[in-house]
Write a protein that holds these residues in place. Sequence first.
Motif, short mmCIF file in Angstrom:
data_model
loop_
_atom_site.label_atom_id
_atom_site.label_comp_id
_atom_site.label_asym_id
_atom_site.label_seq_id
_atom_site.Cartn_x
_atom_site.Cartn_y
_atom_site.Cartn_z
N LEU C 24 48.86 36.94 42.66
CA LEU C 24 49.98 37.39 41.84
C LEU C 24 50.54 38.70 42.35
CD1 LEU C 24 51.00 36.33 38.84
CD2 LEU C 24 50.25 38.61 38.27
N GLY C 291 52.48 33.41 36.13
CA GLY C 291 52.28 34.52 35.20
C GLY C 291 51.46 34.10 33.99
N THR C 292 51.82 32.97 33.39
CA THR C 292 51.08 32.53 32.22
C THR C 292 49.63 32.23 32.59
OG1 THR C 292 53.16 31.48 31.61
CG2 THR C 292 51.27 30.99 30.24
N THR C 294 47.82 33.61 34.94
CA THR C 294 47.10 34.87 35.10
C THR C 294 46.78 35.49 33.75
OG1 THR C 294 48.36 35.17 37.10
CG2 THR C 294 47.10 37.06 36.32
N MET C 295 47.75 35.44 32.84
CA MET C 295 47.53 36.02 31.52
C MET C 295 46.36 35.33 30.83
SD MET C 295 50.24 36.76 28.53
CE MET C 295 50.36 35.10 27.89
N TRP C 298 42.99 36.33 32.23
CA TRP C 298 42.54 37.65 31.78
C TRP C 298 42.09 37.61 30.33
CZ3 TRP C 298 41.42 42.14 34.15
CH2 TRP C 298 41.75 42.23 35.50
N VAL C 299 42.83 36.86 29.51
CA VAL C 299 42.42 36.73 28.11
C VAL C 299 41.03 36.10 28.04
CG1 VAL C 299 42.92 35.56 25.94
CG2 VAL C 299 44.75 36.69 27.18
N LEU D 337 46.26 43.69 30.02
CA LEU D 337 46.47 43.48 31.46
C LEU D 337 47.07 42.12 31.73
CD1 LEU D 337 43.42 45.05 33.28
CD2 LEU D 337 45.80 45.69 33.42
N GLY D 338 46.60 41.12 30.98
CA GLY D 338 47.17 39.79 31.13
C GLY D 338 48.67 39.82 30.88
N TYR D 339 49.07 40.49 29.81
CA TYR D 339 50.50 40.59 29.51
C TYR D 339 51.25 41.37 30.58
CZ TYR D 339 50.99 38.46 24.93
OH TYR D 339 51.09 37.56 23.91
N CYS D 342 51.73 39.19 33.69
CA CYS D 342 52.65 38.10 33.40
C CYS D 342 54.08 38.62 33.28
CB CYS D 342 52.19 37.43 32.11
SG CYS D 342 53.13 36.00 31.69
#
Lengths: 436, 436, 436, 436
Positions: C24, C291-292, C294-295, C298-299, D337-339, D342
Amino acid sequence: RARGRKPWKLMIQIVKIAIITIQLVTFGLSNEMMVTFKDENLMAFRHLFLKGYKDHGLGTYVLYTKADIHFVADFLGIQNLTVGNLAYERVNGQFTPLSLCQEFYRNSSIDPGNETFDIDPHIDKDCISVYPGESTENNNLASPFNLSLDFKRLLSVNVYLTLKTINLQTVRHNELPDCYDFHTMSVTQTFTLIDYLLLWFDSVVILACFTSLLLCTRSVIKGVQLQFEFTSFFHSHYNKDVTWADRMEFVNGWYILIIVSDTLSITGSGLKIGIQTKFMTDYDVCSILLGTATMLVWVGVIRYLGFFKKYNILILTLRAAFPNVIRFCCCAVMIYLGYCFCGWIVLGPYHDKFRTLDRVTECLFSLINGDDMYATFLHMRDKSYMVWLFSRIYLYSFISLFIYMVLSLFIALITDTYETIKHHQQDKLPVSQLQA
Amino acid sequence: RARGRKPWKLMIQIVKIAIITIQLVTFGLSNEMMVTFKDENLMAFRHLFLKGYKDHGLGTYVLYTKADIHFVADFLGIQNLTVGNLAYERVNGQFTPLSLCQEFYRNSSIDPGNETFDIDPHIDKDCISVYPGESTENNNLASPFNLSLDFKRLLSVNVYLTLKTINLQTVRHNELPDCYDFHTMSVTQTFTLIDYLLLWFDSVVILACFTSLLLCTRSVIKGVQLQFEFTSFFHSHYNKDVTWADRMEFVNGWYILIIVSDTLSITGSGLKIGIQTKFMTDYDVCSILLGTATMLVWVGVIRYLGFFKKYNILILTLRAAFPNVIRFCCCAVMIYLGYCFCGWIVLGPYHDKFRTLDRVTECLFSLINGDDMYATFLHMRDKSYMVWLFSRIYLYSFISLFIYMVLSLFIALITDTYETIKHHQQDKLPVSQLQA
Amino acid sequence: RARGRKPWKLMIQIVKIAIITIQLVTFGLSNEMMVTFKDENLMAFRHLFLKGYKDHGLGTYVLYTKADIHFVADFLGIQNLTVGNLAYERVNGQFTPLSLCQEFYRNSSIDPGNETFDIDPHIDKDCISVYPGESTENNNLASPFNLSLDFKRLLSVNVYLTLKTINLQTVRHNELPDCYDFHTMSVTQTFTLIDYLLLWFDSVVILACFTSLLLCTRSVIKGVQLQFEFTSFFHSHYNKDVTWADRMEFVNGWYILIIVSDTLSITGSGLKIGIQTKFMTDYDVCSILLGTATMLVWVGVIRYLGFFKKYNILILTLRAAFPNVIRFCCCAVMIYLGYCFCGWIVLGPYHDKFRTLDRVTECLFSLINGDDMYATFLHMRDKSYMVWLFSRIYLYSFISLFIYMVLSLFIALITDTYETIKHHQQDKLPVSQLQA
Amino acid sequence: RARGRKPWKLMIQIVKIAIITIQLVTFGLSNEMMVTFKDENLMAFRHLFLKGYKDHGLGTYVLYTKADIHFVADFLGIQNLTVGNLAYERVNGQFTPLSLCQEFYRNSSIDPGNETFDIDPHIDKDCISVYPGESTENNNLASPFNLSLDFKRLLSVNVYLTLKTINLQTVRHNELPDCYDFHTMSVTQTFTLIDYLLLWFDSVVILACFTSLLLCTRSVIKGVQLQFEFTSFFHSHYNKDVTWADRMEFVNGWYILIIVSDTLSITGSGLKIGIQTKFMTDYDVCSILLGTATMLVWVGVIRYLGFFKKYNILILTLRAAFPNVIRFCCCAVMIYLGYCFCGWIVLGPYHDKFRTLDRVTECLFSLINGDDMYATFLHMRDKSYMVWLFSRIYLYSFISLFIYMVLSLFIALITDTYETIKHHQQDKLPVSQLQA
């Protein structure tokens, strides 16, 4: 007790929500297009007619010196200047003229140097008219302006002009175009299209609201009757008066809300039909009525959510906390008003946000809710030291008091009410199971 | 105990609130009109006299090169330029001249190339006067400006000019117009209208406040006497000293508030009479006194709300939480001051909001209360990497610490106090019923 | 129960987080440089081609009078004007021309003065082409513009032009420069560089995600099988149905999250390879997918933090409070929607922030969360008195209701849930120790 | 236990706070004046040298066409243009020239039309010098600019010039004036004044800090020795290891803070002496060291407030809540960080606030704390529908999640900790009275 009759009324309410929302959305969308068109034209006019006009963020002003009053010339050639479809209004075969009006005191001799003046406070108004047709051939534009503005006595100069245009963009959306009259500062509109479909829809809305209104009124009347019977029964058997709080229990507050909403909706739809049939043009009243009606209808949905127990606890909390919040607001408003008056009188001459009393109210309210504080501080900078010091004490104390004390107390109120309601509900439940 | 005497004082207080507020509002409204007039004129003057003046949001500056000092010419023709009623001040039949003053060091030889200078730090001031009457006939405007500005030694150039005008708009509001003197940068006003009605009203205010002051002082004195008697009685019978906290119980804090408010109000109204009779012109002091008095009067209303029990709990909570909040503020202020000093010294040269110490204080205070944070971050961007990193750590840690920890603790304090007070009140009530 | 298999999957997840983030970041950095380059060029073009273009904060517009349509001349000399590397596109050895297109109604006679019009709503489009090569020798630029714009019927005028440039700045960063085609209003890009390293890395990402996807799917399938066995066992032995809540216990929600994230990541990486091999250009879809993914990845880390008990209580609180928050949001949304509709229809014509329905939604949402309130108040100032009054009641009631009641209730909900969870955990622990 | 030795150290600490604050304030005030002077000059230079420079709120840019590179002429006459005291730097009797440098690729043939290029990525730098003295007599300014900018290969053009000035305003404040060198973009300063008083004061600061450092180090060392003795004693008698938490009890955290602060202060004061004696010029490091030291010293004051019991409870709450807050932050940071990733990848090309990764971080952090949300929404408007939809979901979910869930949980954490600490203290007190 009253729940047996619900499904029938519920259906009417749901249908009502749907059609009222649809009515509002169609109304809003057609206005949106119109307002955008008007705004763009107004902005273009301002730039064309008002020399040096600038669209600042904080307010618009144009500064004229005596020599700058000759901007009217642009008007005469407007058909050649702008790209849109504009025409002068024509009344009885003659063009409506551009009127340049001045208001001035009738008779005055002012000498600011000697600080003496002698004014007849009666205000005269004098207009000259410039006709678009005539002035194109004679190029000496200075000649109509022998208006002789007497700047000593002058109060204001207004320019009135009337233009017509047709919004061609609407043709693409299968609507007949609307014609607009522009009076430079206030803009009115004339609808030429009678949309029969819309009229029919408005009638449906009125019908639905009327049915809902009848049903709810009947329920309320029944409740009131029951209350009177109960009161007389209680009075004759126990010889005690029923308290107002108990009497209020018989009247369902939600029905009152629906009745108010229906009344507003019927009146608003009636006005809307009037507007669309060119009968009247009071757009503001109509939109306020329709808007408030729609808002109340949506708020009414909460009633049906309250039938589920888990949703109910939240609504109950808000309702239980409401009186305390209002009570506390009364106290806070006293301090708030004190700050408002004080800020207005002291800081008014030095800061734009404190100029008028309603601005102070808005500014302080915004500050509590996290508005741009630094800008408010900043503009108070280059003043006399005493005012500077006062403004600092004023702002720091106000913000600290309201944000740290008052807002925290609101949270304490709600948290406490929530826990009370929750314990109350948990205590009540076992009892109801014993009853079963 | 003291409640038997209330209705009488209460009436005076209510009347006082009404008349003080009316006095303030009339004062404020008349000032509002005047300030608007002054502001519009000042803005027009700035645009006329200061070439290239622009009214930016963040600050105003004008940049001049050596050749631009010749703006004075505009002044000479001001009567022909502006639309308002303006005249030059005339003292003893002569026009007051426009003064162009320069301040410079008396004697200096500066050579920045060699980094040497030799300055006599005594400051001289040299003015030339331009008379409006004379310069209209001779058009060579360059001639009076043989002022020979020695830019090497120059500190500042100021232009002083005096104009008079009459605000004709006020005639419409049945007021006699006011005359203003404009000194380009500081504006004073002279009231020519002695409004006898206003004077009479001010006297009524003074009278009411004086009566209230007398009554409250008597109550306070009685309280103090009672306290001394109690102390001596307690000392002689129980041989114990009464603590200060107990002694304070005899003095009603609300009376102190009313006394302070009345004193301020009387002084302020006296000053206001002085201003209106042209006796003095210290508008700021007068407005601060009147404003503070009005604020205190409104805050005093809370006392009467406290007589209702449900209102009382909220006021009691705030009063009980107050010492803890103040105590906690002391701790927070230590960290806050640390951040202020640190931010000022490190970020001062790089960010406008951190330039002076009081700006830092305001900026950080605003940040806690939800100000525009991104803008503060943004302007720190194109700096040296170390400063950039420091500013990031500084801002993130400050905001997190204060918003997440400190504000939350405030809420915890208030919530806890509210519950304590509530339980206290619930426990006390059964007891009082047993007493009855 | 399922914890024995963790270390293996955990490793894959950690590796996945690392490589997905690296992918990313490289993607983002290369786009960042490109977007900056495009933006700077677009801004320069706007200033060059659109006469009088200004980059205001609140929106951009340019006002043209009829005489201003001759800006095209600047285009012809662009190679001499700008500093960058720009060239006209050349198709089959010929320069691509600049097209000046007008859209207009086919046939119309409009007379706004008489409020009559007769329009054929079919829209015609007429273009003229200006070739860069030819027009340099003939200087009479007015000649190609015998386009004869019929302003009466005109809907819009668009100018299309194609330019090519090479971003030389990228050479410094060891990348081959990219070539861009600028269509004045919409900008597309063509990647000429196939970075084999990037492609290889994308393949690794796909591989890792696929492995993770397989493992998680297997776990989920096993859980579902176990659930079916359990259901049939329970049904045959106890003759009772298993509730849905119990069935859901067998499916681990985190696995679902990982599966969704992996699917998105694989699709996104596939699209990215497609973009880099010039196969497709749908940048938006690709970036949204990556992007989604990766988010979500991380969540997903929170799951591993939940293995520590002290972290767990916070996550448990959020999860336990979630349903209540959602429930409460449903109620709040009803009132919110009511306010939105009402504000849109009434204030829409008077305030820019209330013009369209989605703007109203955003504006009110921002107001709740502490947006610049005063500006919203301010612009409502110079309207009819009724609208002014309505706007005040509307804003004050909305802000008070949502900030003081709704936000406080959120806090009450979370505080209550936190305490419940904490007591629950403290009660459970002794029991588990007894078991041990 | 350690309280017997306090009064002695306490005095040193109080003296230290005073002198460190005084040192910081004098340092800050002298820098403030200098920075204001530099800023005003830089702004003036920008307006003079960069044609068309405008100081927008959101960022500054100037757009040049090829013809605009001839702005250098203004430089040559700067002594006649500006009002301040400016002179060219003179090295060895010769004026330092204005250098106009261009950076370009050594050898390139670029044809954007054919999408081909052939670049030697080695960067050459070519400068021409314009001497102030010579060019005044020959007026043909175009002649030195046969620099032949090859725009095809050009990367950047920089103008370097050196000016000297003397800040005469400081003479009034009894300081010797400072001389400044302006390099157009980066500004350094040379202090010519060695203020012996300041040097002496700095030495006092160093001395005080050193004493404090010695005393605290001794205490810490004693604590560590005691801890080792205790550990060995505990190990030999009870045969148990002492946990790390117990060992840490012997080291007073406040002493560590004072030691760090003293070290920073000594280093910073040393650097400050170096700066004032013209020995070095690293202003940033010095100010960061001094600023951090002062902040820590002020934070240390809280320790002495903690000796009062009522203050202590608040500090204890913050300290007890700290680990939980940090723990919870870890979880929140994962989602955050995820946000960030993204938002950066998807919205980066469309919104200025999401352009780089650190901007995204700042923007989202600001949004949580009540930043201007509507502006963020607004600029996302005229994009492709998919991106528009994504941005809406992204922003609504982010704000709701963080403001409603996360911030509320912080409050729940602190409230809970406060009550725990309070009960703990109330329980402990009776016990301690029994001991007495």
